[in-house]
Design a protein around this motif. Structure first.
Motif, mmCIF file in Angstrom:
data_model
loop_
_atom_site.group_PDB
_atom_site.id
_atom_site.type_symbol
_atom_site.label_atom_id
_atom_site.label_comp_id
_atom_site.label_asym_id
_atom_site.label_seq_id
_atom_site.Cartn_x
_atom_site.Cartn_y
_atom_site.Cartn_z
ATOM 1 N N LYS A 1 -2.988 -0.202 -7.495
ATOM 2 C CA LYS A 1 -2.238 0.956 -7.793
ATOM 3 C C LYS A 1 -1.105 1.280 -6.948
ATOM 4 C CE LYS A 1 -1.701 4.169 -10.622
ATOM 5 N NZ LYS A 1 -1.337 3.941 -12.069
ATOM 6 N N LEU A 2 -1.366 1.396 -5.730
ATOM 7 C CA LEU A 2 -0.143 1.739 -4.716
ATOM 8 C C LEU A 2 1.026 1.031 -4.693
ATOM 9 C CD1 LEU A 2 1.088 3.614 -2.645
ATOM 10 C CD2 LEU A 2 -0.079 2.542 -0.936
ATOM 11 N N ALA A 3 0.730 -0.473 -4.993
ATOM 12 C CA ALA A 3 1.762 -1.330 -5.214
ATOM 13 C C ALA A 3 2.509 -1.255 -6.521
ATOM 14 C CB ALA A 3 1.351 -2.993 -5.294
ATOM 15 N N TRP B 1 6.141 8.452 1.372
ATOM 16 C CA TRP B 1 6.233 9.556 0.529
ATOM 17 C C TRP B 1 7.464 9.314 -0.501
ATOM 18 C CZ3 TRP B 1 10.844 12.704 0.540
ATOM 19 C CH2 TRP B 1 10.740 13.799 -0.193
ATOM 20 N N SER B 2 7.124 9.734 -1.819
ATOM 21 C CA SER B 2 8.125 9.495 -2.790
ATOM 22 C C SER B 2 8.502 11.125 -3.206
ATOM 23 C CB SER B 2 7.633 8.818 -3.877
ATOM 24 O OG SER B 2 8.754 8.842 -4.894
ATOM 25 N N HIS B 3 9.779 11.561 -3.455
ATOM 26 C CA HIS B 3 10.217 12.725 -3.885
ATOM 27 C C HIS B 3 9.951 12.642 -5.359
ATOM 28 C CE1 HIS B 3 12.531 16.483 -4.334
ATOM 29 N NE2 HIS B 3 13.084 15.808 -5.427
ATOM 30 N N GLU B 4 9.918 11.640 -6.021
ATOM 31 C CA GLU B 4 9.853 11.752 -7.752
ATOM 32 C C GLU B 4 8.287 11.956 -7.904
ATOM 33 O OE1 GLU B 4 10.898 7.222 -8.264
ATOM 34 O OE2 GLU B 4 12.633 7.616 -7.146
ATOM 35 N N LEU C 1 2.397 14.396 -2.270
ATOM 36 C CA LEU C 1 1.479 13.339 -2.143
ATOM 37 C C LEU C 1 2.170 12.203 -1.103
ATOM 38 C CD1 LEU C 1 1.389 12.545 -5.805
ATOM 39 C CD2 LEU C 1 -0.355 13.828 -4.540
ATOM 40 N N LEU C 2 1.234 12.036 -0.100
ATOM 41 C CA LEU C 2 1.412 11.085 0.974
ATOM 42 C C LEU C 2 0.596 9.768 0.848
ATOM 43 C CD1 LEU C 2 1.632 13.421 3.863
ATOM 44 C CD2 LEU C 2 3.796 12.493 2.812
ATOM 45 N N PHE C 3 1.071 8.795 1.038
ATOM 46 C CA PHE C 3 0.344 7.278 0.656
ATOM 47 C C PHE C 3 0.386 6.564 2.231
ATOM 48 C CE2 PHE C 3 2.268 8.612 -3.287
ATOM 49 C CZ PHE C 3 1.120 8.693 -4.056
ATOM 50 N N ASP C 4 -0.863 6.107 2.243
ATOM 51 C CA ASP C 4 -0.967 4.954 3.556
ATOM 52 C C ASP C 4 -1.221 3.429 2.802
ATOM 53 O OD1 ASP C 4 -1.504 4.087 5.991
ATOM 54 O OD2 ASP C 4 -3.673 3.912 5.835
ATOM 55 N N ARG C 5 -0.308 2.619 3.107
ATOM 56 C CA ARG C 5 -0.241 1.403 2.316
ATOM 57 C C ARG C 5 -1.558 0.814 2.898
ATOM 58 N NH1 ARG C 5 4.987 -1.014 0.578
ATOM 59 N NH2 ARG C 5 6.446 0.773 0.902
ATOM 60 N N ARG C 6 -1.909 0.635 4.196
ATOM 61 C CA ARG C 6 -3.078 0.024 4.700
ATOM 62 C C ARG C 6 -4.405 0.372 4.175
ATOM 63 N NH1 ARG C 6 -2.399 0.262 10.679
ATOM 64 N NH2 ARG C 6 -2.032 2.500 10.153
ATOM 65 N N SER C 7 -4.528 1.426 3.744
ATOM 66 C CA SER C 7 -5.675 1.986 3.324
ATOM 67 C C SER C 7 -5.846 2.368 1.699
ATOM 68 C CB SER C 7 -6.370 3.285 4.249
ATOM 69 O OG SER C 7 -5.532 4.191 3.924
ATOM 70 N N ALA D 1 6.267 0.162 -6.639
ATOM 71 C CA ALA D 1 7.450 -0.746 -7.294
ATOM 72 C C ALA D 1 8.221 0.013 -8.428
ATOM 73 C CB ALA D 1 6.627 -2.019 -8.121
ATOM 74 N N ALA D 2 7.520 1.252 -8.918
ATOM 75 C CA ALA D 2 8.211 1.935 -10.044
ATOM 76 C C ALA D 2 8.900 3.295 -9.251
ATOM 77 C CB ALA D 2 7.434 2.367 -10.762
ATOM 78 N N HIS D 3 8.733 3.487 -7.874
ATOM 79 C CA HIS D 3 9.546 4.611 -7.339
ATOM 80 C C HIS D 3 9.652 4.395 -6.130
ATOM 81 C CE1 HIS D 3 7.600 7.115 -10.593
ATOM 82 N NE2 HIS D 3 6.476 6.154 -10.469
ATOM 83 N N THR D 4 10.939 5.185 -5.571
ATOM 84 C CA THR D 4 11.504 5.076 -4.397
ATOM 85 C C THR D 4 10.595 6.042 -3.351
ATOM 86 O OG1 THR D 4 13.625 5.036 -5.368
ATOM 87 C CG2 THR D 4 13.699 5.423 -2.847
#
Length: 154
Positions: free
Chosen positions: A82-84, A121-124, A136-142, A88-91
Motif C-alpha cells: 500500500k505504501l508503494a 510526508w505528502s502534502h497531497e 499523515l507521516l509514513f515510515d517506508r521500512r515498517s 507512486a501516485a503522490h509526491t
C-alpha cells in the motif's frame, strides 16, 4: 440501616476498579489505546484496509467533561504494497524528526511506533480546512503511518 448503606457503598466502590479493568480488557486496550482499525479505515479511506493499529482519542478520558472536538492520534500499519502504491501516485518528501506526543490524551503512545523511523510526508494526502485537519507521516521500512486528525469524520 446506616450500616447497610455504608456496606453497600463500600461494595460499590470495590466494584469500580474491577469494572474499569474489565472495560480495558474488553476494549483490547493495552496501555489505554485502541486497536480497532475500522474507525481509522473510515477516517482515512485512502489508506485502505489496515493491518493493525494503536491509537487514542481526545474523548478517551475519565474527566467527565466531553471534549468539544474529536482528535485521534496514533500509529497504523498498512497492508503490504500500500505504501508503494501511495508513493507512486503522490509526491512525498522527507520529514525531519517528529515531535513527541504532547497532548494529555496521547501519553499512552509515548515510546510506541516503529524503531528509528524515517518519516516521509505528502502534502497531497493531508487535509486542512475549517474545523478539520489531518497529518499523515509514513515510515517506508515498517509500512507504518503516524496520524493525527482533528474531526476526522467531517
Amino acid at each position: 440501616m446506616e450500616r447497610r448503606k455504608l456496606i453497600g457503598i463500600g461494595a460499590g466502590l470495590a466494584v469500580l476498579p474491577a469494572w474499569w479493568t474489565l472495560r480495558q480488557a474488553a476494549n483490547g486496550a493495552k496501555g489505554d489505546w485502541h486497536t480497532d482499525t475500522t474507525p481509522l479505515e473510515r477516517a482515512f479511506p485512502l489508506l485502505g484496509p489496515l493491518a493493525d493499529a494503536k491509537w487514542v482519542s481526545s474523548r478517551d478520558n475519565d474527566r467527565g467533561t466531553p471534549a468539544p472536538e474529536l482528535v485521534i492520534s496514533g500509529f497504523a500499519r498498512l497492508t503490504p504494497g500500500k505504501l508503494a502504491e501511495l508513493t507512486a501516485a503522490h509526491t512525498f518528501v522527507s520529514e525531519g524528526p517528529v515531535g513527541d506526543f504532547s497532548s494529555w490524551f496521547e501519553k499512552p503512545l509515548k515510546g510506541e511506533g516503529p524503531e528509528n523511523p524515517q518519516w516521509i510526508w505528502s502534502h497531497e494526502l493531508d487535509r486542512d480546512g475549517s474545523g478539520y485537519s489531518t497529518k499523515l507521516l509514513f515510515d517506508r521500512r515498517s509500512d507504518t503511518v503516524r496520524f493525527w486528525a482533528l474531526n476526522p469524520y467531517g
